[in-house]
Design a protein around this motif. Sequence first.
Motif, PDB file in Angstrom:
ATOM      1  N   ASP A   6       0.827  -1.224   0.000  1.00  0.00           N
ATOM      2  CA  ASP A   6       0.000   0.000   0.000  1.00  0.00           C
ATOM      3  C   ASP A   6       0.850   1.258   0.000  1.00  0.00           C
ATOM      4  N   GLU A   7       2.042   1.150   0.566  1.00  0.00           N
ATOM      5  CA  GLU A   7       2.803   2.390   0.746  1.00  0.00           C
ATOM      6  C   GLU A   7       4.019   2.538  -0.145  1.00  0.00           C
ATOM      7  N   VAL A  47      17.213  -2.888  -3.971  1.00  0.00           N
ATOM      8  CA  VAL A  47      18.062  -1.807  -4.497  1.00  0.00           C
ATOM      9  C   VAL A  47      17.355  -0.458  -4.493  1.00  0.00           C
ATOM     10  N   ARG A  48      16.027  -0.466  -4.302  1.00  0.00           N
ATOM     11  CA  ARG A  48      15.354   0.828  -4.303  1.00  0.00           C
ATOM     12  C   ARG A  48      14.004   0.681  -3.646  1.00  0.00           C
ATOM     13  N   ARG A  49      13.630   1.742  -2.921  1.00  0.00           N
ATOM     14  CA  ARG A  49      12.307   1.729  -2.281  1.00  0.00           C
ATOM     15  C   ARG A  49      11.736   3.131  -2.426  1.00  0.00           C
ATOM     16  N   ASP A  50      10.541   3.213  -2.996  1.00  0.00           N
ATOM     17  CA  ASP A  50       9.928   4.526  -3.217  1.00  0.00           C
ATOM     18  C   ASP A  50       8.528   4.563  -2.630  1.00  0.00           C
ATOM     19  N   PRO A  51       8.090   5.746  -2.192  1.00  0.00           N
ATOM     20  CA  PRO A  51       6.675   5.877  -1.828  1.00  0.00           C
ATOM     21  C   PRO A  51       5.823   5.590  -3.068  1.00  0.00           C
ATOM     22  N   ILE A  52       4.719   4.915  -2.883  1.00  0.00           N
ATOM     23  CA  ILE A  52       3.833   4.590  -4.010  1.00  0.00           C
ATOM     24  C   ILE A  52       3.455   5.872  -4.758  1.00  0.00           C
ATOM     25  N   ALA A  53       3.279   6.962  -4.024  1.00  0.00           N
ATOM     26  CA  ALA A  53       2.872   8.223  -4.667  1.00  0.00           C
ATOM     27  C   ALA A  53       3.906   8.637  -5.716  1.00  0.00           C
ATOM     28  N   PHE A  54       5.198   8.433  -5.411  1.00  0.00           N
ATOM     29  CA  PHE A  54       6.257   8.802  -6.373  1.00  0.00           C
ATOM     30  C   PHE A  54       6.228   7.856  -7.572  1.00  0.00           C
TER      31      PHE A  54
END
Length: 357
Positions: free
Chosen positions: A39-40, A51-58
């Motif tokens: 969800d987030e 290798v990467r984690r982003d907010p879903i909004a981005f």
Amino acid sequence: MATIWAHSGDSHVLEPDDLWLRRLPGDLAERAPRVVRDDEREIVYVDGTMVRRDPIAFSDANRPPGALDVALRIGDLDRQGIWGEAVFPSRGLWTTIIKDPVLARECIRAYNDWCADTVNAASDRLIGTAIVSMLDTDDAVGELQRAAGLGFRAVFMATTPPEGRGFNLELWEPLWAAAEEAGLPLCFHVGTGTDVKATRGPGGAVINYVETFFPGQRTVAHLVASGALDRHPDLKVFIAEGGAAWAPALADRMDEAYRQHGMFVRPVLSELPSSYIYRQVYTSFQHDRTAVTAVEAMGYDKVLWGSDYPHVEGTFPNTQAVLADLFDGVPDAVRRRVTLETFEELFSFPAGAPGEG
Ligand code: MZD
Ligand code: MN
């Protein structure tokens, strides 16, 4: 207001989640770049490592429907006033940090087959960039030649090479020769081959964004100073999404080094370093006023505009407003050079766009 038609030297296609799952044998498929969404956050794994984690909004902001669907993409291009488009990978960019040469080779081959079938085949307006191995020169040469045979008109490489494979080294020579021989420009897209979120905390977002434009300049310095462009005068090199005004400044700096530290210079080049930058090094930008000024003030004309569709760093859905502002008061000849002619020169693309004669 009349449409300002432009070709875009920088955009991205979003690959389907199962691209490698469907095309690779099980043991490799599970190690290929993989995206997990909750969800987030959207999390990217490569060979079992996050290798990467982003907010879903981005992540969602970078994903208009045309990112995944080529037919919708063409509609977006028409409405934005974009005719030709160089198309870089999205998840495919992660292949540049794979440490296992076999996994890299197989993921790259699968991406290039998918891109040939899905992007290149959809329209001759779309120029997919073929990925080649950053880890193994023979694999890179083989895949470049295979991609040329599939009709690719451009090759993508990372701006940061793996440890021990600096772009000034002899080990890359067969790839420079193969690219020149095939007439394929080497398109180095910024922010690839390294961790782009190195700085956290105060200023992190802006610092990291700025940090991504230095490796593109380092790539050019390595290729010019090592004589790669001197030995391969027909090789074209493109630094995508890194801006353009730095190129004349880098040319000055390299000339000063070459002259003032002449006793240390090797190899000796046939011409000053600036000659190779002005003749063989292309750059792209999205919003920079300085890019157009570099053409007008410095006569460095290997500058092409790029939409960076569908990324938020780009101009979608406001491309026409951006182009109108960029070229307000700029001579037509300079506008045409930056919006159309440099792209046509770099990619051997048919001249012109609708209404541009
Ligand atoms: C290809 C690279 C470009 C960049 C990196 C970002 C997201 C953040 O202190 P804090 O906890 O607040 O954290 C600061 C932090 C920067 C970590 C945070 O603000 O996560 N920001 C934006 O990743 N910034 C520099 S910009 O690397 C060149 C430009 C933006 C898109 C970009 C990240 C793309 C590229 C390029 O390799 C990629 C890819 C498939 O599309 C995007 C994401 C991924 C990486
Ligand atoms: Mn881009």
